[in-house]
Motif scaffolding. Structure first.
Motif, PDB file in Angstrom:
ATOM      1  N   ASN A 158     -55.621  34.976 -21.759  1.00  0.00           N
ATOM      2  CA  ASN A 158     -56.252  36.199 -21.018  1.00  0.00           C
ATOM      3  C   ASN A 158     -55.566  37.490 -21.666  1.00  0.00           C
ATOM      4  O   ASN A 158     -55.351  38.500 -20.918  1.00  0.00           O
ATOM      5  CB  ASN A 158     -56.325  36.212 -19.622  1.00  0.00           C
ATOM      6  CG  ASN A 158     -56.922  35.095 -18.914  1.00  0.00           C
ATOM      7  OD1 ASN A 158     -56.619  33.960 -18.539  1.00  0.00           O
ATOM      8  ND2 ASN A 158     -58.247  35.274 -18.947  1.00  0.00           N
ATOM      9  N   SER A 159     -54.927  37.374 -22.765  1.00  0.00           N
ATOM     10  CA  SER A 159     -54.123  38.425 -23.172  1.00  0.00           C
ATOM     11  C   SER A 159     -54.889  39.602 -23.546  1.00  0.00           C
ATOM     12  O   SER A 159     -54.381  40.941 -23.432  1.00  0.00           O
ATOM     13  CB  SER A 159     -53.382  38.278 -24.799  1.00  0.00           C
ATOM     14  OG  SER A 159     -52.699  36.918 -24.595  1.00  0.00           O
ATOM     15  N   VAL A 160     -56.107  39.575 -23.748  1.00  0.00           N
ATOM     16  CA  VAL A 160     -57.030  41.188 -23.904  1.00  0.00           C
ATOM     17  C   VAL A 160     -57.747  41.339 -22.453  1.00  0.00           C
ATOM     18  O   VAL A 160     -58.415  40.111 -22.119  1.00  0.00           O
ATOM     19  CB  VAL A 160     -58.191  40.767 -24.827  1.00  0.00           C
ATOM     20  CG1 VAL A 160     -58.809  41.632 -25.069  1.00  0.00           C
ATOM     21  CG2 VAL A 160     -57.468  40.496 -26.191  1.00  0.00           C
ATOM     22  N   GLU A 161     -57.825  42.218 -22.028  1.00  0.00           N
ATOM     23  CA  GLU A 161     -58.402  42.693 -20.840  1.00  0.00           C
ATOM     24  C   GLU A 161     -59.908  42.378 -20.911  1.00  0.00           C
ATOM     25  O   GLU A 161     -60.568  42.603 -21.716  1.00  0.00           O
ATOM     26  CB  GLU A 161     -58.288  44.277 -20.481  1.00  0.00           C
ATOM     27  CG  GLU A 161     -58.723  44.439 -19.159  1.00  0.00           C
ATOM     28  CD  GLU A 161     -58.581  46.172 -19.037  1.00  0.00           C
ATOM     29  OE1 GLU A 161     -58.831  46.546 -17.819  1.00  0.00           O
ATOM     30  OE2 GLU A 161     -57.940  46.925 -19.775  1.00  0.00           O
ATOM     31  N   ASN A 162     -60.310  41.925 -19.723  1.00  0.00           N
ATOM     32  CA  ASN A 162     -61.685  41.260 -19.487  1.00  0.00           C
ATOM     33  C   ASN A 162     -62.141  40.234 -20.573  1.00  0.00           C
ATOM     34  O   ASN A 162     -63.331  39.941 -20.359  1.00  0.00           O
ATOM     35  CB  ASN A 162     -62.703  42.669 -19.592  1.00  0.00           C
ATOM     36  CG  ASN A 162     -62.096  43.510 -18.604  1.00  0.00           C
ATOM     37  OD1 ASN A 162     -62.033  43.308 -17.574  1.00  0.00           O
ATOM     38  ND2 ASN A 162     -62.353  44.895 -19.151  1.00  0.00           N
ATOM     39  N   LEU A 163     -61.331  39.553 -21.226  1.00  0.00           N
ATOM     40  CA  LEU A 163     -61.804  38.465 -22.366  1.00  0.00           C
ATOM     41  C   LEU A 163     -60.908  37.476 -22.030  1.00  0.00           C
ATOM     42  O   LEU A 163     -59.642  37.526 -21.911  1.00  0.00           O
ATOM     43  CB  LEU A 163     -61.629  39.042 -23.750  1.00  0.00           C
ATOM     44  CG  LEU A 163     -61.800  37.974 -24.827  1.00  0.00           C
ATOM     45  CD1 LEU A 163     -63.337  37.778 -24.591  1.00  0.00           C
ATOM     46  CD2 LEU A 163     -61.407  38.662 -26.083  1.00  0.00           C
ATOM     47  N   THR A 164     -61.544  36.201 -21.778  1.00  0.00           N
ATOM     48  CA  THR A 164     -60.946  34.792 -21.601  1.00  0.00           C
ATOM     49  C   THR A 164     -61.309  33.992 -22.796  1.00  0.00           C
ATOM     50  O   THR A 164     -62.512  33.742 -23.270  1.00  0.00           O
ATOM     51  CB  THR A 164     -61.621  34.288 -20.377  1.00  0.00           C
ATOM     52  OG1 THR A 164     -61.050  35.130 -19.330  1.00  0.00           O
ATOM     53  CG2 THR A 164     -60.685  32.688 -20.045  1.00  0.00           C
ATOM     54  N   LEU A 165     -60.367  33.542 -23.574  1.00  0.00           N
ATOM     55  CA  LEU A 165     -60.504  32.577 -24.675  1.00  0.00           C
ATOM     56  C   LEU A 165     -60.286  31.217 -24.176  1.00  0.00           C
ATOM     57  O   LEU A 165     -59.012  30.816 -23.597  1.00  0.00           O
ATOM     58  CB  LEU A 165     -59.663  33.079 -25.980  1.00  0.00           C
ATOM     59  CG  LEU A 165     -59.803  34.185 -26.242  1.00  0.00           C
ATOM     60  CD1 LEU A 165     -59.083  34.823 -27.541  1.00  0.00           C
ATOM     61  CD2 LEU A 165     -61.240  34.507 -26.890  1.00  0.00           C
TER      62      LEU A 165
END
Length: 379
Positions: A158-165
């Motif tokens: 979840n390093s990028v806000e609003n994005l889950t990989l």
């Protein structure tokens, strides 16, 4: 304090079984808070599940089954950010084996449905071992006494806000109602079964993209969905393309619109599956799927592949109520009435009545009526 189960479902804190793969960050905060509050947390539920059809007559013992189960969830903090998580399920069938067979394939039994190590390092979480999985076309199907489970190695970032990989590699599968039988997927075809996904959610927009390599099903698949909430109306669309090693291909899509009028949520959806059923593991999330029918698997027996579904849901006299009707091509249909009632904070009662036309699967014009009654006590 009540345990929030630490599985991939909780780690992702997303509802990809619904439009657009929406993300709900508050659930992630809740999980972290529970883990830090106590070295060991325990919760669970006791459940009774009654199922009857009109195969003979509704409520007749020759066309009914009754199962009970106790589920115990335990999580223990081993080190800072590292927890061990277990879900034990014990069950007893209270009716004869005929005509359906026993739930979970035995009269009495028990198994661990979840048994994993979860490690969180900054914005990255690893889940290693037996776990639940939630993704659009590959996930834990929750019905009967316990959801299906997987043995897998999963990483979430979840390093990028609003994005889950997400990435997960799966080695074993316990199908719903499969008892303690975990199927070794590495022995089937090429033995590699994995998925990669990206899930985005911010304000009114939500979207997800997934890639599946399922050697056990001899296919690869690309999936995408997106949804937007305009305020008075929300819309969503999804598309999947499945490439089977046998040479068959499947293209499937669906669109959905939803609005609320006088506290009643109204939904209309349409989908199409062409050439072959779409690839799926345990469940799909197609908007036209119903309680008994998965839209990705029906409607491809002839040239008419178009399916549609309408639904209305509201709270009525204390009951959470949903009524829906779906038609699958020109050979199948399903009517569902689903009721849920919170008798107390810890006791929930549910009843599901379904009338399903199985023409497309069983080549029969008879519609099967079924009633399911579920009582659940959580602790």
């Amino acid at each position: 304090m009540k345990l929030t189960r630490l599985s991939l479902v909780a780690v992702l804190a997303m509802s990809t079984a619904f439009a657009g793969g929406s993300v709900t960050p508050p659930e992630v905060v809740e999980v972290a808070t529970v883990v830090e509050a106590s070295a060991t947390t325990i919760s669970g539920k006791a459940q009774a599940y009654y199922y009857t059809t009109d195969g003979v007559d509704l409520f007749d013992s020759d066309s009914s089954a009754l199962g009970t189960a106790v589920t115990l969830d335990v999580t223990h903090t081993l080190f800072d950010g590292i927890t061990a998580n277990f879900t034990a399920v014990g069950f007893v069938n209270l009716m004869s084996e005929e005509p359906f067979g026993y739930f979970e394939n035995e009269e009495v039994g028990a198994y661990f449905n979840v048994a994993n190590i979860t490690a969180k390092f900054g914005d990255t979480t690893l889940v290693l071992g037996r776990q639940l999985i939630d993704s659009p076309m590959f996930g834990s199907f929750d019905w009967l006494l316990a959801p299906g489970a997987f043995e897998a190695y999963t990483i979430v970032n979840n390093s990028v806000e609003n994005l889950t990989l997400v990435g997960t590699y799966v080695t074993k599968l316990r199908t719903v109602n499969g008892g303690d039988n975990f199927i070794d997927l590495t022995d089937i075809n090429g033995g590699d079964n994995y998925a990669f996904g990206a899930v985005y959610g911010a304000d009114a927009l939500s979207a997800s993209v997934w890639y599946y390599n399922i050697d056990a099903g001899d296919y690869t698949q690309a999936y995408v969905d997106a949804g937007y909430n305009f305020g008075s109306v929300s819309v969503a669309a999804q598309y999947s393309t499945t490439d089977y090693a046998t040479g068959l291909d499947s293209d499937a899509y669906a669109v959905k619109a939803e609005t609320t009028v006088a506290d009643i949520t109204l939904t209309a959806a349409v989908s199409s599956v062409t050439d072959a059923p779409a690839g799926m593991v345990e469940r799909d999330n197609f908007y036209t799927s119903s309680w008994n029918s998965m839209a990705s698997q029906v409607g491809v027996a002839n040239e008419d592949t178009l399916s549609w579904k309408v639904a209305a849901s509201t709270e009525l006299a204390g009951f959470n109520t949903e009524v829906s009707y779906a038609a699958y091509g020109d050979e199948g249909s399903e009517f569902d009435l689903i009721l849920g009632y919170d008798a107390t904070k810890n006791i929930n009662l549910a009843a599901i009545y379904t009338s399903t036309d199985y023409d497309i699967n069983l080549n029969t014009a008879d519609a099967e009526n079924a009633l399911e009654i579920i009582a659940t006590y959580t602790f």
